[in-house]
Enzyme design. Structure first.
Site, mmCIF file in Angstrom:
data_model
loop_
_atom_site.group_PDB
_atom_site.id
_atom_site.type_symbol
_atom_site.label_atom_id
_atom_site.label_comp_id
_atom_site.label_asym_id
_atom_site.label_seq_id
_atom_site.Cartn_x
_atom_site.Cartn_y
_atom_site.Cartn_z
ATOM 1 N N THR A 198 42.740 19.461 34.771
ATOM 2 C CA THR A 198 42.346 20.827 34.427
ATOM 3 C C THR A 198 43.112 21.853 35.253
ATOM 4 O OG1 THR A 198 40.499 22.377 34.195
ATOM 5 C CG2 THR A 198 40.372 20.826 36.022
ATOM 6 N N ARG A 199 43.282 23.057 34.661
ATOM 7 C CA ARG A 199 43.864 24.189 35.399
ATOM 8 C C ARG A 199 42.908 25.377 35.319
ATOM 9 N NH1 ARG A 199 46.145 26.195 30.292
ATOM 10 N NH2 ARG A 199 46.020 28.313 31.055
ATOM 11 N N HIS A 203 32.876 24.269 33.809
ATOM 12 C CA HIS A 203 31.505 24.706 33.540
ATOM 13 C C HIS A 203 30.709 23.517 32.989
ATOM 14 C CE1 HIS A 203 32.870 28.728 34.349
ATOM 15 N NE2 HIS A 203 33.883 28.521 33.539
ATOM 16 N N HIS A 206 32.407 21.049 30.583
ATOM 17 C CA HIS A 206 33.348 20.096 31.188
ATOM 18 C C HIS A 206 32.611 18.960 31.873
ATOM 19 C CE1 HIS A 206 35.337 24.094 31.151
ATOM 20 N NE2 HIS A 206 36.281 23.384 30.557
ATOM 21 N N GLY A 291 42.170 16.560 25.673
ATOM 22 C CA GLY A 291 41.327 17.387 24.808
ATOM 23 C C GLY A 291 42.141 18.151 23.783
ATOM 24 N N ARG A 292 41.547 19.241 23.322
ATOM 25 C CA ARG A 292 42.209 20.089 22.337
ATOM 26 C C ARG A 292 43.303 20.893 23.031
ATOM 27 N NH1 ARG A 292 42.272 24.939 20.194
ATOM 28 N NH2 ARG A 292 42.251 25.119 17.928
ATOM 29 N N ARG A 451 63.354 59.430 48.269
ATOM 30 C CA ARG A 451 62.064 59.735 47.637
ATOM 31 C C ARG A 451 61.523 58.487 46.935
ATOM 32 N NH1 ARG A 451 61.020 65.563 46.686
ATOM 33 N NH2 ARG A 451 62.897 66.762 47.054
ATOM 34 N N ILE A 477 54.361 64.305 46.301
ATOM 35 C CA ILE A 477 54.907 65.108 45.192
ATOM 36 C C ILE A 477 55.279 64.155 44.054
ATOM 37 C CG2 ILE A 477 56.774 66.637 44.465
ATOM 38 C CD1 ILE A 477 56.891 67.758 47.294
ATOM 39 N N ARG A 515 52.150 78.932 53.859
ATOM 40 C CA ARG A 515 52.954 78.372 54.966
ATOM 41 C C ARG A 515 54.420 78.804 54.895
ATOM 42 N NH1 ARG A 515 51.443 72.476 53.745
ATOM 43 N NH2 ARG A 515 52.980 71.920 55.332
#
Ligand SMILES: Nc1ncnc2c1ncn2[C@@H]1O[C@H](COP(=O)(O)OS(=O)(=O)O)[C@@H](OP(=O)(O)O)[C@H]1O
Length: 573
Positions: A198-199, A203, A206, A291-292, A451, A477, A515
């Site tokens: 399995t990867r 649940h 399984h 499996g499938r 930038r 900015i 400023r």
């Protein structure tokens, strides 16, 4: 007794070469070295420990051609995936890779020499043929893409002398080599073992499937998940292993063992299923569940399946006599709520109600924090998954404000910072342009390149903080489109990204500048100033646009809060 290995002898090169280890290690110090990639390291590990028996190295041209065309090594042994060491012309020239040469194979993670290859041949593979014969040829197939986009143009074949095993620092006790697993089965007195590849997280379906397979074949169960490389986008192996560990006590005592497999999957469907069977046989299993859509990569961009749902089962059946490991084929398991049980789909009578939760639906429920019913998974498994997939209200995100100097973006950013701190639940990081320039980018100026670099740094920090679950507010900015897009891509690997255009007109920003910075730019004291003598590219599709000449900071912050709330990010659980 465990199942005999493929080809008759377990090629445990580490054990075989242990008596010469010091000598080989000293020799390797003086040899040129190929530094292996992550995928090559995975392959090497299974060559070194016998997981790929009968291989004793990377395929030479004869073996490669046999595997590609006839699913066989030159000696006639069945083998379905070409295990090759790809290398560039540049490396060949630089290291002097030629027949007879001895080259060290090095781990990029810690610079340790793991093996020495004695070069048999260096050859140019027919990649088109490999792609077609082995994987089916679809250019969108991940292994085909790897072949053409990542793998270098030459392959080096040759046998290997083993110096040392790879170092692992996670779940070390669960990483059984084939020899260790065989010994373990012997100790447990297991002679019939059904392996489950399995990867994905496991649940209830399984658990039912593996127990059913054990019952059908009167065998014990080896849960044998891949922890090397799987399909991009899969749930990381750290989370998955915690899931398997949480699930294990749900098996009848003594029925199942968990072992981790450091395999680099190719998602090669039928060819991969044969390979998986050989690997499990080498690890001592007598049975193997297919499996499938086993090891299939799903669908291509046109929505077409790469493989038929039972192609893998057919391929394993075709070679069953010489495989020496028995396949236990399964259709997809489905839940029958009226009888509270799981059954393979083909065994469900018509008219009986069934329930399923797809992988996509599960991910959605994890994301939203929605209920995951007990018929689907065990609470302890769900707990592990929820830790790694917190609900939206606990996930990190980045709000990225862009606009002219004195557009109001800094004031909005500061106000949003305290608003989110007031809400609580996450740490909040404020990355004002000024702060970043001072703390991270003090050596940078305002050329286009500088930038871009500055925004790149903000993106990296924002992405890492987002991963850690923080709320990040960045307010440079950021006058150019492409670095803003790159920032979005980087952050979205770990959480949400919202681009807010503070579209206050330049005239207003300049007029209200107390400023005197714009004045300095106008009279040439500051050069290349955004809006004065440097461009600002307005974002094409911001998530929100605000204009401080028409609204106030409080309203702008409220608009951002509403945006975040609509995404479920500010829900108080
Ligand atoms: N040539 C030029 N162009 C634009 N801005 C300049 C320039 N020279 C200096 N400054 C001051 O640097 C601050 C803006 O830096 P940013 O990091 O936000 O700019 S960028 O996103 O990397 O383009 C911003 O500082 P604060 O006003 O303190 O925020 C600018 O006033």
């Amino acid at each position: 007794m465990a199942n005999p290995p493929h080809g008759g002898i377990l090629k445990d090169l580490i054990a075989r070469d242990a008596p010469r280890r010091n000598q080989l290690s000293e020799e390797a110090e003086k040899l040129p070295a190929i530094v292996l990639s992550e995928r090559q390291l995975c392959d090497l590990e299974l060559i070194l420990n016998g997981g790929f028996s009968p291989l004793e190295g990377f395929l030479n041209e004869k073996d490669y051609n046999g595997v590609v065309s006839d699913v066989r090594l030159a000696d006639g042994n069945l083998f379905s995936i070409p295990i090759t060491l790809d290398i560039s012309q540049e490396t060949i020239d630089e290291l002097g890779v030629k027949p007879g040469a001895r080259i060290a194979l090095r781990d990029f993670r810690d610079d340790r020499n793991l093996a020495i290859i004695t070069v048999d041949d260096v050859y140019k593979p027919n990649k088109e043929k490999e792609a077609k014969e082995v994987f089916g040829g679809d250019p969108e197939h991940p292994a085909v893409k790897y072949l053409f986009e990542t793998a270098k143009e030459f392959y080096v074949g040759g046998k290997i002398d083993a110096i040392d095993r790879l170092m692992h620092y996670d779940y070390v006790a669960l990483r059984y080599t084939p020899a260790e697993l065989r010994l373990h089965f012997d100790k447990l007195g297991w002679s019939r073992v059904v392996a489950f590849q399995t990867r994905n997280p496991m649940h209830r379906a399984h658990r039912e499937l593996t127990v059913r397979a054990a019952r059908l074949r009167q065998a014990n169960v080896l849960i044998h998940p891949v922890v090397g490389l799987t399909k991009p986008g899969d749930i990381d192996h750290f989370t998955r292993v915690r899931v398997y560990q949480a699930l294990l006590p749900r098996y009848p005592n003594g029925m199942a063992v968990l072992g981790l497999l450091p395999l680099a999957m190719r998602m090669g469907g039928p060819r991969e299923a044969i390979w998986h069977a050989i690997i499990r046989k080498n690890h001592g299993a007598t049975h193997f569940i297919v499996g499938r859509d086993h090891a299939g990569p799903g669908k291509n961009s046109k929505g077409v399946d790469f493989y038929g749902p039972y192609d893998a089962q057919h391929a394993v059946t075709k070679y069953k006599d010489e495989l020496g490991i028995e396949m236990v084929p399964f259709q997809q398991m489905t839940y029958l709520p009226d009888s509270d049980e799981y059954k393979p789909k083909d065994e469900v009578e018509t008219g009986i109600r069934t329930l399923d939760i797809s992988g996509t639906e599960l991910r959605k429920r994890l994301r939203t924090g929605a209920e995951i019913p007990e018929w689907f998974s065990y609470p302890e498994v769900v707990r592990v998954l929820r830790e790694s997939h917190p609900p939206r209200s606990k996930q990190g995100f980045t709000v990225f404000l862009t606009g002219y100097q004195n557009s109001g973006k800094d004031a909005i950013a500061r106000a949003l910072n305290v608003t989110l701190n007031q809400q609580g639940g996450r740490s909040v990081s404020l990355l004002l342009g000024e702060t970043v320039r001072h703390e991270l980018s003090s050596e940078l100026g305002f050329s286009r390149a500088d930038r871009d670099k500055n925004i790149g740094r903000i993106a990296f920090v924002a992405s890492e903080l987002t991963k850690a679950g923080a709320a990040v507010i960045a307010a440079p900015i950021a006058p150019f489109d492409s670095p803003r897009k790159q920032a979005k891509d980087l952050v979205e690997k770990h959480g949400s990204f919202y681009l807010i255009h503070v579209a206050t007109p330049l005239e207003y920003a300049e007029k209200t500048d107390k400023r005197g910075i714009y004045a300095k730019a106008r009279n040439g004291e500051i050069k290349g100033f955004t809006g004065v003598d440097d461009p600002y590219e307005s974002p094409e599709k911001p998530d929100l646009t605000v204009d401080i000449s028409k609204t106030n900071v409080r309203t702008a912050v409220h608009q951002i809060v509403l945006l975040l709330e609509a995404q479920g990010l500010l829900e108080q659980l």
